[in-house]
Design a protein around this motif. Sequence first.
Motif, PDB file in Angstrom:
ATOM      1  N   GLY A  14     -10.864  -8.067   0.499  1.00  9.33           N
ATOM      2  CA  GLY A  14     -10.926  -7.126  -0.612  1.00  9.33           C
ATOM      3  C   GLY A  14      -9.585  -6.539  -0.976  1.00  9.33           C
ATOM      4  N   LEU A  15      -8.563  -6.912  -0.258  1.00 10.17           N
ATOM      5  CA  LEU A  15      -7.218  -6.443  -0.615  1.00 10.17           C
ATOM      6  C   LEU A  15      -6.804  -7.148  -1.902  1.00 10.17           C
ATOM      7  CD1 LEU A  15      -4.885  -4.728   0.497  1.00 10.17           C
ATOM      8  CD2 LEU A  15      -3.990  -6.795   1.509  1.00 10.17           C
ATOM      9  N   ARG A  16      -6.163  -6.415  -2.783  1.00  8.07           N
ATOM     10  CA  ARG A  16      -5.937  -6.918  -4.131  1.00  8.07           C
ATOM     11  C   ARG A  16      -4.466  -6.783  -4.475  1.00  8.07           C
ATOM     12  NH1 ARG A  16      -9.617  -6.882  -8.664  1.00  8.07           N
ATOM     13  NH2 ARG A  16      -8.470  -6.136 -10.480  1.00  8.07           N
ATOM     14  N   LEU A  17      -3.886  -7.890  -4.888  1.00 11.50           N
ATOM     15  CA  LEU A  17      -2.526  -7.843  -5.414  1.00 11.50           C
ATOM     16  C   LEU A  17      -2.676  -7.743  -6.920  1.00 11.50           C
ATOM     17  CD1 LEU A  17       0.495  -8.106  -5.213  1.00 11.50           C
ATOM     18  CD2 LEU A  17       0.246 -10.570  -5.171  1.00 11.50           C
ATOM     19  N   SER A  18      -2.525  -6.544  -7.462  1.00 15.30           N
ATOM     20  CA  SER A  18      -2.906  -6.359  -8.858  1.00 15.30           C
ATOM     21  C   SER A  18      -1.755  -6.664  -9.805  1.00 15.30           C
ATOM     22  CB  SER A  18      -3.440  -4.949  -9.078  1.00 15.30           C
ATOM     23  OG  SER A  18      -2.721  -4.022  -8.325  1.00 15.30           O
ATOM     24  N   ASP A  19      -0.535  -6.479  -9.392  1.00 16.84           N
ATOM     25  CA  ASP A  19       0.545  -6.684 -10.343  1.00 16.84           C
ATOM     26  C   ASP A  19       1.844  -6.941  -9.587  1.00 16.84           C
ATOM     27  OD1 ASP A  19       1.755  -6.929 -12.699  1.00 16.84           O
ATOM     28  OD2 ASP A  19       1.985  -4.788 -13.107  1.00 16.84           O
ATOM     29  N   PRO A  58      -4.834 -10.569 -11.346  1.00 20.82           N
ATOM     30  CA  PRO A  58      -4.764 -10.074  -9.983  1.00 20.82           C
ATOM     31  C   PRO A  58      -5.412 -11.037  -8.999  1.00 20.82           C
ATOM     32  CG  PRO A  58      -6.550  -9.005 -11.122  1.00 20.82           C
ATOM     33  CD  PRO A  58      -5.879  -9.877 -12.134  1.00 20.82           C
ATOM     34  N   ILE A  59      -4.891 -11.052  -7.771  1.00 25.36           N
ATOM     35  CA  ILE A  59      -5.464 -11.889  -6.723  1.00 25.36           C
ATOM     36  C   ILE A  59      -6.176 -10.977  -5.746  1.00 25.36           C
ATOM     37  CG2 ILE A  59      -4.970 -13.517  -4.907  1.00 25.36           C
ATOM     38  CD1 ILE A  59      -2.405 -14.210  -6.339  1.00 25.36           C
ATOM     39  N   GLU A  60      -7.441 -11.258  -5.524  1.00 23.61           N
ATOM     40  CA  GLU A  60      -8.178 -10.465  -4.544  1.00 23.61           C
ATOM     41  C   GLU A  60      -8.536 -11.365  -3.382  1.00 23.61           C
ATOM     42  OE1 GLU A  60     -11.029  -7.883  -6.195  1.00 23.61           O
ATOM     43  OE2 GLU A  60     -12.170  -7.725  -4.337  1.00 23.61           O
ATOM     44  N   LEU A  61      -8.214 -10.906  -2.185  1.00 19.30           N
ATOM     45  CA  LEU A  61      -8.502 -11.727  -1.010  1.00 19.30           C
ATOM     46  C   LEU A  61      -9.984 -11.662  -0.705  1.00 19.30           C
ATOM     47  CD1 LEU A  61      -5.536 -10.819   1.301  1.00 19.30           C
ATOM     48  CD2 LEU A  61      -5.746 -12.596  -0.410  1.00 19.30           C
ATOM     49  N   SER A  99      -3.707  -2.924  -4.025  1.00 25.84           N
ATOM     50  CA  SER A  99      -4.721  -1.883  -4.095  1.00 25.84           C
ATOM     51  C   SER A  99      -5.912  -2.308  -3.246  1.00 25.84           C
ATOM     52  CB  SER A  99      -5.148  -1.638  -5.538  1.00 25.84           C
ATOM     53  OG  SER A  99      -5.663  -2.815  -6.083  1.00 25.84           O
ATOM     54  N   ALA A 100      -6.633  -1.309  -2.746  1.00 31.70           N
ATOM     55  CA  ALA A 100      -7.805  -1.576  -1.921  1.00 31.70           C
ATOM     56  C   ALA A 100      -8.727  -0.380  -2.029  1.00 31.70           C
ATOM     57  CB  ALA A 100      -7.395  -1.788  -0.467  1.00 31.70           C
ATOM     58  N   SER A 101     -10.009  -0.652  -1.841  1.00 29.46           N
ATOM     59  CA  SER A 101     -10.969   0.441  -2.008  1.00 29.46           C
ATOM     60  C   SER A 101     -10.978   1.367  -0.806  1.00 29.46           C
ATOM     61  CB  SER A 101     -12.361  -0.125  -2.238  1.00 29.46           C
ATOM     62  OG  SER A 101     -12.671  -1.045  -1.227  1.00 29.46           O
ATOM     63  N   ARG A 102     -10.670   0.828   0.375  1.00 31.24           N
ATOM     64  CA  ARG A 102     -10.569   1.712   1.538  1.00 31.24           C
ATOM     65  C   ARG A 102      -9.227   1.502   2.209  1.00 31.24           C
ATOM     66  NH1 ARG A 102     -11.920  -2.315   4.909  1.00 31.24           N
ATOM     67  NH2 ARG A 102     -13.171  -3.827   3.799  1.00 31.24           N
TER      68      ARG A 102
END
Lengths: 651, 319
Positions: free
Chosen positions: B95-100, B33-36, B119-122
């Motif tokens: 914190g934005l995440r490209l998980s798949d 995954p790539i997390e910004l 996906s993101a926590s908020r």
Amino acid sequence: MKADAQPLDTRSFDLAALAFAMALVLQAPHLPWWLGAPLLLAIGLRWWLRRYQRTRVAAWLKLPLLALLVLAVVARYGNVFGLVPGTALAAGLLVLKLLETETPRDARVGMGFACFTLMAALLFDQSLVATLAVALGLLPPLAALRSLEPGRRAPAALWREWLPGMGLLAVALPLAVLAFLLVPRLSSPLWGAPNVDQQRSGLADSMTPAGFTQLLVDDSPALRVSFDGPPPPPGLRYFRAYVMSHYDGASWTYRDVSNQPPAPIEAAGGIRYRISLEPTRQRVLPTLDMPLAAPPGASLRRDRVVIADKPVDKLRDYTVSSATAYRLEPQLGRHHARWLQLPAGFNPRTLSLGQSWRRQYGNDDAAIVRAALALFHDGGFRYTLAPAPLGRNAMDDFLFDTREGFCEHYASAFTVLMRAAGIPARVVTGYQGGYWNAIGHYLLVRNSDAHAWSEVWLAGKGWVRVDPTAAVRPQRISLGAAAAAPGGQLPWYQVGWLQSLRNHWDIVNRWWNQGVNGFNALRQRGLLRPFGIDRTDTSTLALLLAASCTLAMLIGLAWVWRRREPEDAVRAALRQLERKLARLGVVRQTGEGPRDYLQRAAAALPAQRERLLELMHRYLELRYGRAEPTPESLRRLQRAIRDFPVRRVVK
Amino acid sequence: MHAALRRLAQRAVARAERRLPALTRLRRPEPLPIELNRRRIYILPTAFGFGFGALLLVMLVGALNYANNAALLLTCLLGAAAAASMLLAFRTLDGLRLSDIRADHAVAGEALRLTLDFSASRLREAVRLDCMGETRAFAVDGTTELHLQLPTTRRGWQALPRIRVWSTWPLGMFRAWSWLHPQQSVLVWPRPEQAGPPPVLPADGQERLRPQPGEELAALRDYRRGDAPRHIAWKASARHHDLLVKDFDRPEPRETWSLDWHALRSLDREARIARLARWLGEAEAQGRRYSLQLPGERIEVGSGPVHYARCMGALAVLP
């Protein structure tokens, strides 16, 4: 880029129209009604047409409307430059912008323009209420800008759109205050200061009977006075502005003579006080009774009138000392004839009455004064704010015919009578009375406290203040203008409890004036001195401003950059237990596993042994027993740790 | 004029990419995954941001000129709000995440449907994504799936393009962006030929297929005179007024296809692949069992979507 060409959705257009309307409403008090009302109507019509008829405004209509707007402004003000015509033009252009707003790009430009117009409204009125209203007016543009972003979660209720804007402004407030405090102020304006408010009533340098009528119903604050010592009693609260010597049969005028030194004065002591004067666009600075010296940036004229070097275009603070017991100009000398001037061919009956008093009382000037006051007191005179109109021989009509009027009539008639009797006399205008605000310890003087009285020169006493209005209506002096006005003659907002409420509310305005509107380069320097910064030239301030903005941005970045690790609830519970055990003297070593640690704690605290071992088992079960802890077992562990007693063991 | 300017801008960007690979978008492909994070999010004012800044400057000078502190205070407030909006733009991406990334199957020349899991926590609002000249706007709340159409041209492994994730949230004054270059490839199947001969089957391999009763239970129908008693569905009939009879499907007999690369010597490589792809498709559509012989690989007899995908995949990656 493509998204910018899409038509606006309904919510965005609603918000944009609301922002335009808000900007226009806040601007409306400063616009002529024939411009403001059609513009508001145009906004409403445009909104209705787009919302319910789904029609656009024809393109050919825009140019004629623009021409009409410019023509109207030019016809009213003569040109389109300057603050007032410029504002009117901006308000019109704002509405024209709404007519052609169809895409997000239009809306963005329009919102920027709306912010600009909102700010321009403050150039006319910078009171606390106006500022708060404009701050609230920023919410619709902010909400509209948010609504232009595609892919947002639009709240169902319109009022929820305001909340993010409020949050943003609240977050921005500290930085804004910092910038406000540190922005270097201009030492002189870059271009012409505004000449707004020509119609605003205020003391003028000439006085006609019945000329005050506008003023006496205008109860906006004129000045606020704070005294170093106790305030003078109400009967002595005379604030002199103009001393008028010349009478032409219709009006009294002030002649400014700047090349003569102030008249000599013998005064015992002085009262020191500080006046905060609302903008008057005039140069006169009212002072309590007889000023001893002029404040900086002003000079004392011959008759102890304080004239500022520049017109008072913004709030002006000055500190003066005045005497209330004095002997002014004991020797009149060559000026004697000046104070006896009367126009020829006016008011024959008044003149003969004055001359008859002189014959009757001989050289007793004081007796003549008493005779005049007795005439006003017993001669059937009435105090009213709505007197009957007077003819060419105004004083004759007033004294022998209508017998009703207010301070201007009495002061004018009295002075003419004195001059006719050969006593040097003059009319003084200014303010009398005021409301003593006990919480703020200051005297609030409103424009409606404007007053006119007389000064007569008596041998051996110099100039003596005589207030003929007091002879007719003593309440005017002791209780103030509002109390003196007969019922029904004052506007609704000046009566009773409402007036008292407004008097109390004024302390907030004063605070705002002192804290915000009166914050100038001098106060800026005073603010920085405690920090060891004595030089506050532009470059120092700019440096400070840059440094503090950087600091504020760094704080913002720290807030943005911090990452909250989603903490493991089980581990957090164990950490709480560790803190409790540490207070009991069992500190977890680095590298010590939870099992070893809790066993060691159980051995060290025999009283809690059972409990600790149970906690250990629960923890290990939760931590390693299953992949996903069940909520109940987790809650049980948390409760058990919360209830773990921390009592110092007596050793 | 516009075209010239755009060309100039493109040249400048290309130059910057060559010179400053770390700073610009020439990011190496990286695994999911790539997390910004803050090291890879860039922010610049938008055109509207610059315009608004100029407007603020005008308001500032006006307020200072008229020594109007209330206007000055509100100008400062608006400016500070604009500055805070820059941080919010950053926070939208941070914190934005490209998980798949999941890819459907597509043959060359057709668009391939990609599913991106963010996906993101908020809650992140107004996130936008540029991919192959297409812009999408979406909000991420927890996890969000985003579907993209990826155009394909030729068979084989195709690398995913660079994706730009950006946002001008909340006021449109600042644009925060980050480049994603996922180290993931998608397999594009070869394009079957439009029409052609059926496969030539070896004569001895053609076994005669007897008609045989179907084995698959197809449906229940009402009893008709002459139905065999052993076909009556007794259990189902007990819950019914009439007798019900099991009706069995009787598929038409199909021969197994052995598809062989080496049997198509007369064609060139791509034409062979296209023909095999067509045969595979027909066999799968007709419900045949089939095997595939390729140089260096043999796929035994089988049927069904998984088998088909395996065969097509093998064709797709042929050199």
